[in-house]
Design a protein around this motif. Structure first.
Motif, mmCIF file in Angstrom:
data_model
loop_
_atom_site.group_PDB
_atom_site.id
_atom_site.type_symbol
_atom_site.label_atom_id
_atom_site.label_comp_id
_atom_site.label_asym_id
_atom_site.label_seq_id
_atom_site.Cartn_x
_atom_site.Cartn_y
_atom_site.Cartn_z
ATOM 1 N N THR A 110 0.829 -1.204 0.000
ATOM 2 C CA THR A 110 0.000 0.000 0.000
ATOM 3 C C THR A 110 0.864 1.255 0.000
ATOM 4 N N ILE A 111 1.931 1.246 0.789
ATOM 5 C CA ILE A 111 2.834 2.397 0.827
ATOM 6 C C ILE A 111 3.524 2.579 -0.524
ATOM 7 N N ALA A 112 3.787 1.478 -1.232
ATOM 8 C CA ALA A 112 4.396 1.577 -2.560
ATOM 9 C C ALA A 112 3.479 2.334 -3.521
ATOM 10 N N VAL A 113 2.165 2.049 -3.446
ATOM 11 C CA VAL A 113 1.212 2.781 -4.281
ATOM 12 C C VAL A 113 1.161 4.245 -3.852
ATOM 13 N N GLN A 114 1.236 4.488 -2.563
ATOM 14 C CA GLN A 114 1.234 5.863 -2.055
ATOM 15 C C GLN A 114 2.415 6.651 -2.616
ATOM 16 N N GLU A 115 3.571 6.023 -2.689
ATOM 17 C CA GLU A 115 4.755 6.700 -3.218
ATOM 18 C C GLU A 115 4.604 7.027 -4.706
ATOM 19 N N MET A 116 3.753 6.273 -5.383
ATOM 20 C CA MET A 116 3.543 6.527 -6.805
ATOM 21 C C MET A 116 2.669 7.754 -7.051
ATOM 22 N N ILE A 117 1.645 7.976 -6.209
ATOM 23 C CA ILE A 117 0.649 9.003 -6.542
ATOM 24 C C ILE A 117 0.635 10.191 -5.590
ATOM 25 N N ARG A 118 1.512 10.232 -4.590
ATOM 26 C CA ARG A 118 1.521 11.389 -3.705
ATOM 27 C C ARG A 118 2.000 12.627 -4.452
ATOM 28 N N SER A 119 1.883 13.778 -3.842
ATOM 29 C CA SER A 119 2.184 15.049 -4.519
ATOM 30 C C SER A 119 3.604 15.084 -5.063
ATOM 31 N N GLU A 120 4.560 14.515 -4.326
ATOM 32 C CA GLU A 120 5.946 14.474 -4.798
ATOM 33 C C GLU A 120 6.309 13.098 -5.330
ATOM 34 N N GLY A 121 5.299 12.321 -5.701
ATOM 35 C CA GLY A 121 5.537 10.954 -6.140
ATOM 36 C C GLY A 121 5.976 10.837 -7.581
ATOM 37 N N VAL A 122 6.171 9.592 -7.987
ATOM 38 C CA VAL A 122 6.706 9.304 -9.323
ATOM 39 C C VAL A 122 5.773 9.812 -10.417
ATOM 40 N N LEU A 123 4.465 9.581 -10.284
ATOM 41 C CA LEU A 123 3.528 9.952 -11.333
ATOM 42 C C LEU A 123 3.476 11.469 -11.532
ATOM 43 N N ASN A 124 3.390 12.214 -10.448
ATOM 44 C CA ASN A 124 3.341 13.671 -10.568
ATOM 45 C C ASN A 124 4.637 14.227 -11.135
ATOM 46 N N ARG A 125 5.750 13.686 -10.721
ATOM 47 C CA ARG A 125 7.040 14.148 -11.247
ATOM 48 C C ARG A 125 7.150 13.862 -12.748
ATOM 49 N N LEU A 127 4.630 13.514 -14.941
ATOM 50 C CA LEU A 127 3.715 14.399 -15.674
ATOM 51 C C LEU A 127 4.250 15.824 -15.755
ATOM 52 N N MET A 128 4.869 16.285 -14.697
ATOM 53 C CA MET A 128 5.441 17.633 -14.700
ATOM 54 C C MET A 128 6.661 17.704 -15.602
ATOM 55 N N ALA A 129 7.464 16.642 -15.628
ATOM 56 C CA ALA A 129 8.645 16.622 -16.503
ATOM 57 C C ALA A 129 8.243 16.624 -17.972
ATOM 58 N N LEU A 130 7.103 15.990 -18.294
ATOM 59 C CA LEU A 130 6.616 15.959 -19.673
ATOM 60 C C LEU A 130 5.849 17.226 -20.045
ATOM 61 N N GLY A 131 5.630 18.098 -19.075
ATOM 62 C CA GLY A 131 4.920 19.352 -19.341
ATOM 63 C C GLY A 131 3.417 19.203 -19.427
ATOM 64 N N ILE A 132 2.886 18.056 -19.018
ATOM 65 C CA ILE A 132 1.439 17.830 -19.087
ATOM 66 C C ILE A 132 0.728 18.620 -17.992
ATOM 67 N N ILE A 133 1.332 18.708 -16.821
ATOM 68 C CA ILE A 133 0.784 19.505 -15.720
ATOM 69 C C ILE A 133 1.874 20.447 -15.220
ATOM 70 N N HIS A 134 1.449 21.515 -14.559
ATOM 71 C CA HIS A 134 2.405 22.503 -14.048
ATOM 72 C C HIS A 134 2.488 22.504 -12.535
ATOM 73 N N GLU A 135 1.576 21.814 -11.882
ATOM 74 C CA GLU A 135 1.627 21.650 -10.435
ATOM 75 C C GLU A 135 1.092 20.269 -10.089
ATOM 76 N N PRO A 136 1.546 19.692 -8.972
ATOM 77 C CA PRO A 136 1.156 18.314 -8.640
ATOM 78 C C PRO A 136 -0.350 18.153 -8.506
ATOM 79 N N LEU A 137 -0.847 17.023 -8.985
ATOM 80 C CA LEU A 137 -2.246 16.682 -8.815
ATOM 81 C C LEU A 137 -2.461 16.103 -7.426
ATOM 82 N N GLN A 138 -3.562 16.478 -6.799
ATOM 83 C CA GLN A 138 -3.898 15.945 -5.474
ATOM 84 C C GLN A 138 -4.699 14.659 -5.651
ATOM 85 N N MET A 139 -3.989 13.529 -5.590
ATOM 86 C CA MET A 139 -4.634 12.229 -5.755
ATOM 87 C C MET A 139 -4.776 11.475 -4.446
#
Length: 277
Positions: A110-125, A127-139
């Motif tokens: 469960t914590i592994a999934v949390q690390e993926m979608i938290r504000s500073e997680g892998v998914l937000n980073r 998306l921001m690196a690809l320029g799709i979003i400009h600020e982290p999504l609150q998931m």
């Protein structure tokens, strides 16, 4: 058998008692615990109304459990089909990969999934690196986070029974359907799915039942904003200090699980009768 019935009997008895002052119970008969499952009484004028909070949590628990079952089926069926259609010498390897998550503690997964979608997680980073979003999504701390966490945790419970059903499937029946000019979708709907349905039903029960009573994943992924029935029960035995209500909610959860199992039993029995008939 005794060690299963005795604890459940204690919970049933507690549900008909009076809450203690600092937890525990007073041995005074009361139905307030059951009353509070669906209703609440105003502290000023003693009027009775539906307990919106409990009903919302109950509806969320059933809804997220059904959604988890559907998502695991959508991803589990193709996965099971892929494994079952591999050469026999390779199936053991793919099944090994599916069962690896069972070797890891539920909390760690469960914590592994949390690390993926938290504000500073892998998914937000990403998306921001690809320029799709400009600020982290609150998931985190949303129904989506709880649903994602439970789908990840319970996916193997869907894959394995569906795989067992597909492995017994005679693929010559599908080939015969194609020879008769059936489309892939029609063959899937009228030939494959009816024959692997027992595995789908078993997998759905194996996912729905633990999802309904899940505690760890909703607690971490949902926080206090997306509570489920298991979290509400824990709260009543903890901070709420209302053990009769917690016991009544526990029995309510047990009844829901039994209803799902009875539905599964009747469905499989009806299918066997049709096959023998």
């Amino acid at each position: 058998m005794l060690f299963s019935i005795l604890p459940l009997s204690v919970v049933v008895v507690y549900s008909f008692l009076t809450p203690g002052d600092f937890g525990n119970v007073k041995w005074i008969f009361s139905t307030d615990g059951w009353f509070s499952v669906l209703f609440e009484r105003d502290i000023f004028d003693d009027t009775v109304s539906l307990s919106d909070a409990n009903l919302i949590i109950l509806a969320r628990s059933v809804g997220l459990s059904l959604a988890t079952t559907l998502i695991t089926l959508v991803f589990g069926l193709p996965t099971a089909w892929f494994i079952a259609t591999r050469p026999a010498s390779q199936r053991g390897f793919w099944l090994f990969l599916i069962t690896i998550p069972f070797w890891t503690n539920l909390l760690v997964r469960t914590i592994a999934v949390q690390e993926m979608i938290r504000s500073e997680g892998v998914l937000n980073r990403l998306l921001m690196a690809l320029g799709i979003i400009h600020e982290p999504l609150q998931m985190m701390f949303t129904n989506f986070a709880v649903l994602l966490g439970m789908a990840y945790v319970f996916l193997p419970l869907m894959v394995l029974p569906v795989y067992a059903a597909i492995e017994k499937f005679d693929f010559r029946l599908a080939e015969a359907g194609y020879d008769l000019y059936a489309s892939r979708l029609y063959c899937l709907r009228r030939v494959i799915l009816p024959l692997v349905r027992p595995g789908i039903i078993a997998g759905s029960i194996l996912v729905f039942v633990p999802s309904l009573g899940a505690y760890v994943t909703p607690r971490i992924m949902g926080g206090g904003k997306s509570m489920m029935l298991g979290n509400l029960i824990e709260m009543q035995f903890g901070q709420g200090r209302n053990w009769p209500l917690g016991a009544a909610l526990s029995i309510t959860l047990t009844i829901l699980v039994l209803a799902a199992l009875i539905w599964y039993t009747r469905l499989t029995s009806a299918r066997k009768e049709r096959n023998h008939g």
